[in-house]
Design an enzyme around this catalytic site. Structure first.
Site, PDB file in Angstrom:
ATOM      1  N   LEU A  38       3.442 -84.346 -53.189  1.00  0.00           N
ATOM      2  CA  LEU A  38       4.185 -83.572 -54.157  1.00  0.00           C
ATOM      3  C   LEU A  38       5.528 -83.989 -54.553  1.00  0.00           C
ATOM      4  O   LEU A  38       5.936 -85.386 -53.986  1.00  0.00           O
ATOM      5  CB  LEU A  38       4.679 -82.304 -53.467  1.00  0.00           C
ATOM      6  CG  LEU A  38       3.346 -81.356 -52.719  1.00  0.00           C
ATOM      7  CD1 LEU A  38       3.693 -80.195 -52.036  1.00  0.00           C
ATOM      8  CD2 LEU A  38       2.344 -81.172 -53.779  1.00  0.00           C
ATOM      9  N   GLY A 115      -5.964 -79.758 -61.995  1.00  0.00           N
ATOM     10  CA  GLY A 115      -5.997 -78.337 -62.430  1.00  0.00           C
ATOM     11  C   GLY A 115      -6.471 -78.381 -64.047  1.00  0.00           C
ATOM     12  O   GLY A 115      -6.097 -79.186 -64.787  1.00  0.00           O
ATOM     13  N   GLY A 271      10.180 -95.142 -73.942  1.00  0.00           N
ATOM     14  CA  GLY A 271      10.358 -93.690 -73.752  1.00  0.00           C
ATOM     15  C   GLY A 271       8.971 -93.100 -73.048  1.00  0.00           C
ATOM     16  O   GLY A 271       8.188 -93.958 -72.616  1.00  0.00           O
ATOM     17  N   ASP A 312       9.252 -82.043 -68.686  1.00  0.00           N
ATOM     18  CA  ASP A 312       8.898 -83.015 -69.540  1.00  0.00           C
ATOM     19  C   ASP A 312       7.859 -82.658 -70.628  1.00  0.00           C
ATOM     20  O   ASP A 312       7.823 -83.242 -71.524  1.00  0.00           O
ATOM     21  CB  ASP A 312       8.628 -84.342 -68.907  1.00  0.00           C
ATOM     22  CG  ASP A 312       9.659 -85.103 -68.374  1.00  0.00           C
ATOM     23  OD1 ASP A 312      10.827 -84.346 -68.239  1.00  0.00           O
ATOM     24  OD2 ASP A 312       9.596 -86.239 -67.765  1.00  0.00           O
ATOM     25  N   MET A 318      14.224 -85.254 -71.197  1.00  0.00           N
ATOM     26  CA  MET A 318      13.101 -85.499 -70.020  1.00  0.00           C
ATOM     27  C   MET A 318      14.032 -85.956 -68.786  1.00  0.00           C
ATOM     28  O   MET A 318      14.230 -86.998 -68.526  1.00  0.00           O
ATOM     29  CB  MET A 318      12.313 -86.349 -70.359  1.00  0.00           C
ATOM     30  CG  MET A 318      11.365 -86.089 -71.414  1.00  0.00           C
ATOM     31  SD  MET A 318      10.101 -87.547 -71.935  1.00  0.00           S
ATOM     32  CE  MET A 318       8.818 -86.536 -72.528  1.00  0.00           C
ATOM     33  N   ALA A 320      15.019 -84.388 -64.697  1.00  0.00           N
ATOM     34  CA  ALA A 320      14.627 -83.875 -63.494  1.00  0.00           C
ATOM     35  C   ALA A 320      15.400 -82.292 -63.273  1.00  0.00           C
ATOM     36  O   ALA A 320      14.862 -81.276 -63.203  1.00  0.00           O
ATOM     37  CB  ALA A 320      14.902 -84.477 -62.023  1.00  0.00           C
ATOM     38  N   HIS A 444      44.842 -87.797 -55.362  1.00  0.00           N
ATOM     39  CA  HIS A 444      45.215 -89.271 -55.427  1.00  0.00           C
ATOM     40  C   HIS A 444      45.075 -89.829 -54.178  1.00  0.00           C
ATOM     41  O   HIS A 444      45.409 -89.590 -53.137  1.00  0.00           O
ATOM     42  CB  HIS A 444      46.656 -89.162 -55.980  1.00  0.00           C
ATOM     43  CG  HIS A 444      47.274 -90.949 -55.960  1.00  0.00           C
ATOM     44  ND1 HIS A 444      46.801 -91.450 -57.221  1.00  0.00           N
ATOM     45  CD2 HIS A 444      48.065 -91.405 -55.083  1.00  0.00           C
ATOM     46  CE1 HIS A 444      47.411 -92.637 -56.779  1.00  0.00           C
ATOM     47  NE2 HIS A 444      48.109 -92.754 -55.616  1.00  0.00           N
TER      48      HIS A 444
END
Ligand code: FAD
Ligand code: NAD
Length: 466
Positions: A38, A115, A271, A312, A318, A320, A444
């Site tokens: 997964l 699926g 891409g 996506d 695109m 996560a 700082h």
């Protein structure tokens, strides 16, 4: 036949997060994934493995180039690519197993198989040796994306490779060509440049990371050139061929002259494209658009009301975290809630070193929209923290509305910019002004002081340390 309130196709960050949220909201949920593990692209061949290799290669680079100045001498330093890839595989395996654990914990039924739509309420799942059909009141398409390429640069996955092969190399290339100066090209190019490869990037546009604020592309070019990257900007790739022992790339430069480049491998990183192949969308009354994406309305709903699509496979960045937000959004919408996503505030990060991060509008976008804006900026080298750690490259740039002082965009190259950018995201979510940020006490010495200083500069050109 098993019946569910929601069935989700695809277990990437969009799909698995949607599954958890649906289950949390009391819905009987199924998650379908064609691979054995997964987590989708992000966990298996994307975000996590690339960051694992970026970290390993950064350690090597620092040991080789920076440790001596810190007073640490090492002899016999070597990069062991096989161990790096093995460690990466272990990180991936642990992370993917974590998702399986979360599915079990939330009582999400996981189906391992392909699926496809049988109808608008049923999905056929083809496993290795079996097949079954399940029914669902609602279906979420979260099938993600695959690497894109153009004619002449078809990956053969041997010497002409995609990010997936670049994450499991058996050797450190002596020379690596990268087509595309975007996120993948520069992140994976960085991995191998740090390990000693001569990396040459061939980019179609006139700037690397061309969709980000132009200041970032300029600064990152300078940084990466120092690391040994070579850039061929405004080059049109005509062909790449596997010569057996290497690759030969032919491109046209901006004067239309032919340029030939040779290397051991060529990474194609131009891409990614939405992935809907084999989903049989037509059985549900849907079609993919000419970019292969599933069309959705502002509620991520397709033209068939019980079918949604996220991540996506739909329009937009695109990323996560964008896919995750959309997963939660759809789950809550199905449960009758009124969720919201602020697409303007989805941060973008490039995990080079220093890291690049941005949120909101770029200067180019503000100009094009005719918005009156002011700019505040601060160089990282002016920070005490940066000198202490020898990480002095980069800058923070804040764009604020000229009349109201509202922060409209924050762009930075800085050590740990991926984490620093969250201050800007939170500020912008609450519609802070540059002065609001400038008046907040920052610890700082930290890199975050650069954000305060840039905000001071934007407010009234009153940065303290330049
Ligand atoms: P995916 O993660 O692509 O998941 C889709 C899943 O659906 C896959 O597991 C696929 O097998 C499955 N599937 C598809 N069709 C079917 C079907 N018919 N039946 C069953 N299962 C199916 N983004 C970031 O935000 N940060 C990063 O640092 C980052 N680094 C990246 C590095 C690389 C090298 C790459 C390639 C991508 C990176 N990304 C990063 C992008 C990120 O991986 C994607 O935006 C994200 O994975 C999209 O999630 P998703 O759920 O939409 O789809
Ligand atoms: P990208 O869109 O970031 O970069 C593609 C680059 O290829 C662009 O600079 C483009 O101008 C150039 N290009 C396009 N066609 C070309 C051609 N014919 N010749 C030469 N150059 C060409 O895409 P990517 O780097 O492949 O990444 C894909 C997706 O994965 C991105 O959308 C990105 O958001 C996601 N990703 C994100 C991260 C991250 O968040 N850190 C890391 C990796 C990938």
């Amino acid at each position: 036949m098993s019946t569910y309130d929601v069935a989700i196709i695809g277990s990437g960050p969009g799909g698995y997060v949607a599954a958890i949220r649906c289950a949390q909201l009391g819905m009987k949920t199924a998650l379908i994934e064609k691979y054995d593990t997964l987590g989708g692209t992000c966990l298996n061949v994307g975000c996590i493995p690339s960051k694992a290799l970026l970290d390993s290669s950064e350690h090597f680079h620092n040991a080789k180039h920076n440790f001596t100045e810190h007073g640490i001498n090492i002899t016999g330093l070597e990069a062991d690519i096989n161990q790096m890839i093995a460690r990466k595989a272990e990180v991936v395996s642990q992370t993917c197993n974590g998702i399986k654990f979360l599915m079990d914990k939330n009582n999400v039924t996981v189906y391992n198989g392909w699926g496809s739509f049988a109808s608008k309420n049923s999905i056929l799942i083809k496993g290795k040796d079996s097949e079954e059909t399940i029914e669902a009141k609602n279906i979420i398409i979260a099938t993600g994306s695959k690497p894109n390429f153009f004619p002449g640069m078809e990956p053969d996955k041997d010497r002409i490779i995609t990010s997936t092969e670049a994450l499991k190399m058996k050797e450190i290339p002596k020379r690596l060509l990268v087509i595309g100066g975007g996120v993948i090209g520069l992140e994976l190019g960085s991995v191998y440049a740090r390990l000693g490869s001569e990396v040459e990037v061939v980019e179609f546009a006139d700037s690397i990371i061309p969709t980000m604020d132009k200041t970032l592309g300029k600064e990152l070019t300078r940084v990466l050139k120092k690391e040994g990257f070579k850039f061929h900007m405004e080059h049109k790739v005509q062909s790449v061929v596997n010569t057996g022992k290497g690759v030969k790339l032919t491109a046209l430069n901006k004067k239309d002259q032919e340029v030939v480049l040779e290397a051991d491998y060529c990474l194609v990183a131009v891409g990614r494209k939405a992935y809907t192949a084999g989903l049989n969308l037509e059985n549900a009354g849907l079609t993919a658009n000419n970019r292969g994406q599933v069309e959705v309305n502002d509620h991520l709903q397709t033209s068939i009301p019980n079918i949604y699509a996220i991540g996506d496979v739909v329009r937009g960045a695109m990323l996560a975290h964008k896919a995750e937000e959309e997963g939660v959004y759809v789950a809550e919408l199905i449960a009758g809630q009124k969720p919201h996503i602020n697409y303007n505030l989805i941060p973008g990060v490039v995990y080079t070193w220093p890291e690049v991060a941005a949120v909101g509008k770029t200067e180019e976008e503000l100009k094009a929209a005719g918005v009156e804006y002011k700019v505040g900026s601060f160089p990282i080298k002016a920070l005490g923290r940066a000198r202490a750690s020898m990480d002095t490259q980069g800058l923070v740039k804040i764009l604020a509305d000229k009349n109201t002082d509202e922060v409209l965009g924050v762009h930075m190259i800085a050590p740990r910019a991926a984490d620093l950018i969250m201050e800007a995201v939170v500020a912008m979510e609450y519609r802070a002004s540059a002065e609001d940020i400038a008046r907040i006490c920052h610890p700082h010495p930290t890199y975050s002081e650069a954000i305060k200083e840039a905000a001071l500069d934007a407010t009234a050109a009153r940065a303290l340390h330049v």
